[in-house]
Design an enzyme around this catalytic site. Structure first.
Site, PDB file in Angstrom:
ATOM      1  N   MET A  27       0.850  -1.198   0.000  1.00 25.53           N
ATOM      2  CA  MET A  27       0.000   0.000   0.000  1.00 25.53           C
ATOM      3  C   MET A  27       0.882   1.243   0.000  1.00 25.53           C
ATOM      4  O   MET A  27       0.432   2.328   0.392  1.00 25.53           O
ATOM      5  CB  MET A  27      -0.928  -0.005   1.219  1.00 25.53           C
ATOM      6  CG  MET A  27      -1.919  -1.166   1.166  1.00 25.53           C
ATOM      7  SD  MET A  27      -3.428  -0.851   2.092  1.00 25.53           S
ATOM      8  CE  MET A  27      -2.776  -0.627   3.728  1.00 25.53           C
ATOM      9  N   GLY A  28       2.120   1.100  -0.437  1.00 27.73           N
ATOM     10  CA  GLY A  28       3.011   2.258  -0.499  1.00 27.73           C
ATOM     11  C   GLY A  28       3.539   2.634   0.879  1.00 27.73           C
ATOM     12  O   GLY A  28       3.502   1.826   1.804  1.00 27.73           O
ATOM     13  N   HIS A  31       9.040   1.075   3.235  1.00 22.59           N
ATOM     14  CA  HIS A  31      10.080   1.180   4.264  1.00 22.59           C
ATOM     15  C   HIS A  31      10.987  -0.055   4.176  1.00 22.59           C
ATOM     16  O   HIS A  31      10.849  -0.870   3.237  1.00 22.59           O
ATOM     17  CB  HIS A  31       9.432   1.298   5.643  1.00 22.59           C
ATOM     18  CG  HIS A  31       8.369   0.263   5.902  1.00 22.59           C
ATOM     19  ND1 HIS A  31       8.608  -1.087   5.880  1.00 22.59           N
ATOM     20  CD2 HIS A  31       7.041   0.392   6.159  1.00 22.59           C
ATOM     21  CE1 HIS A  31       7.506  -1.748   6.145  1.00 22.59           C
ATOM     22  NE2 HIS A  31       6.518  -0.869   6.298  1.00 22.59           N
ATOM     23  N   HIS A  34       9.400  -3.429   3.431  1.00 19.81           N
ATOM     24  CA  HIS A  34       9.078  -3.665   2.014  1.00 19.81           C
ATOM     25  C   HIS A  34      10.356  -3.913   1.207  1.00 19.81           C
ATOM     26  O   HIS A  34      10.384  -4.758   0.319  1.00 19.81           O
ATOM     27  CB  HIS A  34       8.349  -2.451   1.416  1.00 19.81           C
ATOM     28  CG  HIS A  34       7.023  -2.163   2.032  1.00 19.81           C
ATOM     29  ND1 HIS A  34       6.793  -1.068   2.814  1.00 19.81           N
ATOM     30  CD2 HIS A  34       5.847  -2.842   1.975  1.00 19.81           C
ATOM     31  CE1 HIS A  34       5.533  -1.064   3.214  1.00 19.81           C
ATOM     32  NE2 HIS A  34       4.932  -2.124   2.729  1.00 19.81           N
ATOM     33  N   GLN A  64     -10.205  -2.110   2.780  1.00 18.08           N
ATOM     34  CA  GLN A  64      -9.708  -2.833   3.950  1.00 18.08           C
ATOM     35  C   GLN A  64      -9.563  -1.927   5.175  1.00 18.08           C
ATOM     36  O   GLN A  64      -9.109  -2.365   6.217  1.00 18.08           O
ATOM     37  CB  GLN A  64      -8.389  -3.549   3.640  1.00 18.08           C
ATOM     38  CG  GLN A  64      -7.194  -2.649   3.416  1.00 18.08           C
ATOM     39  CD  GLN A  64      -5.982  -3.436   2.949  1.00 18.08           C
ATOM     40  OE1 GLN A  64      -5.893  -3.834   1.794  1.00 18.08           O
ATOM     41  NE2 GLN A  64      -5.044  -3.699   3.852  1.00 18.08           N
ATOM     42  N   GLU A 152       5.677 -11.150   7.579  1.00 12.93           N
ATOM     43  CA  GLU A 152       5.100 -11.868   8.727  1.00 12.93           C
ATOM     44  C   GLU A 152       4.624 -10.922   9.835  1.00 12.93           C
ATOM     45  O   GLU A 152       3.999 -11.380  10.781  1.00 12.93           O
ATOM     46  CB  GLU A 152       6.122 -12.849   9.299  1.00 12.93           C
ATOM     47  CG  GLU A 152       6.279 -14.078   8.442  1.00 12.93           C
ATOM     48  CD  GLU A 152       7.197 -15.118   9.064  1.00 12.93           C
ATOM     49  OE1 GLU A 152       7.926 -14.778  10.020  1.00 12.93           O
ATOM     50  OE2 GLU A 152       7.171 -16.263   8.585  1.00 12.93           O
ATOM     51  N   ASP A 154       2.301  -8.956   9.581  1.00  9.82           N
ATOM     52  CA  ASP A 154       0.844  -9.136   9.490  1.00  9.82           C
ATOM     53  C   ASP A 154       0.562 -10.641   9.476  1.00  9.82           C
ATOM     54  O   ASP A 154       0.190 -11.210   8.448  1.00  9.82           O
ATOM     55  CB  ASP A 154       0.322  -8.463   8.218  1.00  9.82           C
ATOM     56  CG  ASP A 154       0.576  -6.977   8.227  1.00  9.82           C
ATOM     57  OD1 ASP A 154       0.011  -6.283   9.078  1.00  9.82           O
ATOM     58  OD2 ASP A 154       1.383  -6.496   7.399  1.00  9.82           O
ATOM     59  N   SER A 189       6.803  -0.369  10.319  1.00  8.92           N
ATOM     60  CA  SER A 189       5.463  -0.274   9.741  1.00  8.92           C
ATOM     61  C   SER A 189       5.279   1.128   9.167  1.00  8.92           C
ATOM     62  O   SER A 189       5.852   2.096   9.688  1.00  8.92           O
ATOM     63  CB  SER A 189       4.430  -0.517  10.849  1.00  8.92           C
ATOM     64  OG  SER A 189       3.190   0.048  10.498  1.00  8.92           O
TER      65      SER A 189
HETATM   66  O1  PAF Z   1      -0.108  -5.691   3.721  1.00  5.39           O
HETATM   67  C1  PAF Z   1      -0.510  -4.786   2.951  1.00  5.39           C
HETATM   68  O2  PAF Z   1       0.192  -3.817   2.674  1.00  5.39           O
HETATM   69  C2  PAF Z   1      -1.900  -4.874   2.356  1.00  5.39           C
HETATM   70  O3  PAF Z   1      -2.792  -5.448   3.248  1.00  5.39           O
HETATM   71  C3  PAF Z   1      -1.934  -5.589   1.000  1.00  5.39           C
HETATM   72  C4  PAF Z   1      -1.529  -7.048   1.129  1.00  5.39           C
HETATM   73  C5  PAF Z   1      -1.024  -4.880   0.011  1.00  5.39           C
HETATM   74  C6  PAF Z   1      -3.359  -5.553   0.438  1.00  5.39           C
HETATM   75  O4  PAF Z   1      -3.799  -4.240   0.260  1.00  5.39           O
END
Ligand code: PAF
Length: 282
Positions: A27-28, A31, A34, A64, A152, A154, A189
């Site tokens: 979702m951009g 960090h 990612h 979401q 992980e 999440d 995060s």
């Molecule tokens: O973990 C995330 O960043 C989001 O939940 C995802 C998997 C990209 C779905 O929008």
């Protein structure tokens, strides 16, 4: 690196880069967590004789977010995100807008993964996992990945996606990557940048308290007692609300009665108006 914004552009670019697709949905507000997912994807791409491509998607998925304010304040920085993708070695970045993902004619068809979506995050963020499962499935269909990478941190999200992929026979190999932490232990995060400066030093206590909880359970403390102790300590540390501290089976996410292989402590708590989640192995 190709930057594409529509499904058509994405498929046109993908035709030019044959071979396995390593997909990192995000979702951009990218960090180090990612970056580590993208680097793992790059390593796997480069280890493969057929090479292929690393594709990163950036889409802040409103379905979401159960809290409108959370969606509106979610950090966004496309220029910095693109820089990180380029540095990490991504080949394609897909940045669809809302109209691409949810056009006017979209009727709200959803993927619901029952059971595993219900407790913990599901209880405190109603509808969250339907939003996640649906957008991930849509992104899978748009990008046709061979591999997909998730962090992980999440943990419950990983289990929900794993279940969705198994239940619906989605032909993708899932790669789950370890949580990346700041030096003081705070799980990295996108939301960390929203922490007020005076509360930031307290935030790593979430990791410290659930690590202690896991340790106590390993040493024989009753899981319910250890969970309560951790929650009490978090309140004393300055967390304004502790949604849950839960010792669970790492696959089913059902509460455990004692230490066992694969078990985890999951937690969500808020500090300085920012809700943080974390988990550790028992
Ligand atoms: O973990 C995330 O960043 C989001 O939940 C995802 C998997 C990209 C779905 O929008």
């Amino acid at each position: 690196m190709h930057v594409v914004r529509t499904a058509t552009e994405l498929s046109q670019v993908q035709v030019m880069i044959p071979g396995p697709v390593h997909f990192v949905p995000t979702m951009g507000a990218l960090h180090a967590g990612h970056a580590s997912l993208i680097s793992t994807a790059v390593k796997n791409r480069d280890a493969d004789r057929d090479q292929g491509s690393v594709l990163v998607s950036i889409f802040v998925n409103k379905t979401q977010f159960n809290d409108k304010k959370d969606f509106e304040t979610y950090p966004r920085n496309e220029a910095a995100d693109l820089k990180l993708c380029e540095m990490a070695g991504a080949d394609i970045v897909f940045i669809p807008d809302d109209d691409q993902m949810y056009p006017d004619e979209y009727l709200g068809t959803e993927v619901c993964v029952p059971g595993i979506s219900k407790e913990w995050e599901g209880r405190f963020r109603p509808g969250h996992f339907n939003g996640v499962a649906t957008v991930v499935m849509k992104l899978f269909h748009l990008s046709l990945p061979d591999y997909a990478y998730f962090g992980e941190k999440d943990w419950q999200q990983c289990r929900v996606i794993e279940r969705m992929v198994a239940d619906l026979n989605v032909p993708v190999y899932l790669v789950f990557c370890p949580t990346v932490r700041e030096q003081d232990g705070l799980a990295i995060s996108s939301r960390n940048q929203l922490l007020p400066a005076d509360e930031r030093p307290k935030a790593p206590m979430l990791f410290a308290r659930i690590s202690q909880c896991a340790d106590d359970i390993r040493k024989g403390t009753d899981p319910r007692a250890a969970e309560l102790e951790a929650a009490d300590r978090l309140h004393a540390d300055g967390f304004t609300s502790v949604d849950y501290v839960a010792a669970v089976d790492g696959s089913s996410l059902a509460p455990i009665e004692g230490a066992k292989p694969g078990a985890r402590v999951l937690a969500a708590a808020s500090i300085g108006g920012v809700r943080l989640i974390d988990n550790v192995p028992i």
